[in-house]
Design an enzyme around this catalytic site. Sequence first.
Site, PDB file in Angstrom:
ATOM      1  N   LYS A   1      27.373  52.915 -20.043  1.00  0.00           N
ATOM      2  CA  LYS A   1      28.189  52.925 -18.824  1.00  0.00           C
ATOM      3  C   LYS A   1      29.518  52.209 -19.071  1.00  0.00           C
ATOM      4  O   LYS A   1      29.738  51.084 -18.622  1.00  0.00           O
ATOM      5  CB  LYS A   1      27.407  52.275 -17.676  1.00  0.00           C
TER       6      LYS A   1
ATOM      7  N   TYR B   1      30.323  48.526 -17.074  1.00  0.00           N
ATOM      8  CA  TYR B   1      30.304  48.124 -15.671  1.00  0.00           C
ATOM      9  C   TYR B   1      29.000  48.513 -15.012  1.00  0.00           C
ATOM     10  O   TYR B   1      28.199  49.265 -15.566  1.00  0.00           O
ATOM     11  CB  TYR B   1      31.501  48.736 -14.928  1.00  0.00           C
TER      12      TYR B   1
END
Length: 284
Positions: free
Chosen positions: A147, A33
């Site tokens: 991430k 994300y």
Amino acid sequence: MSRTVYVNGEFVAEENAKISVFDRGFLFADSVYEVSSVLDGQLIDNEGHLKRLHRSLTELGMRAPASDADIVSAQVELLKRNNLQEGAIYLQATRGTAERDFAIPKDSTPGLVMFTQEKNLRNPPQVKNGISVVSVPDIRWKRRDIKTTGLLAQSMAKQSAADAGADDAWMVEEGYVTEGSSNNAFIVDASGKIITRHLGNEILPGITRSAVLALVKSDNIALEERPFTVAEAKVAQEAFITSATTFVWPVTSIDGTSIGDGKPGPIATRLREVYLQTALGRSA
Ligand code: PMP
């Protein structure tokens, strides 16, 4: 009024925004994300966020769900449809759906979901008051540079902070601070030097961290990228955090010990101002 959410090429009302229970993002946190902030209706440092998105995708061997040009035009459209002036846009790319199996499927179609959140970014109380942090053990996996949406350890760290009456948690590994629950951590030592952990697999390469460090370098402020301890942080002149949705927030206490005079420090305050000016200039 409900938000408009982007799901795999469609703009739908949030109550109709749905993904499959077989989505690997849901089953395995097999998804990555990005969060870009929005000020005056403009995306801030979005290029850097898209660059890091590609890095995360590459590290996981995941195909991009859309081209950058298509992602940006969907982001802009989503901002428009939600009339978002100030806040954040969240973007999640998932491996897509497949029969539940630990082995990573080769032929799944990657998914893309985006939504907006209104937030007071410019003048939240934390800028004036600073935030309190508590140290907690860093119990995350060893690829924190990617991430992913595997964020339970960070959620638990943030909850420990809330339970202790603090605003956030700084995670500690082998005696050294890695980063905040959702931000990068900095201190300013007695000589005025900024110290923040070097990049590696142990922390997320923050987009705001990198922009702020560029300002630090261009201002000729002394900088050392190395791990620091909680004990060092407690005797620092200043401490602060950076992230897309906080920009720069001063940290005024650690584990109940006041930092400096217990008020937001001049270096953090100035870096926040300069970062905002420069980032808004870049987005225009
Ligand atoms: N570290 C962690 C663990 C984070 O979750 C975040 C924000 N997602 C950051 C650092 C800051 O990164 P950025 O400046 O790109 O928002």
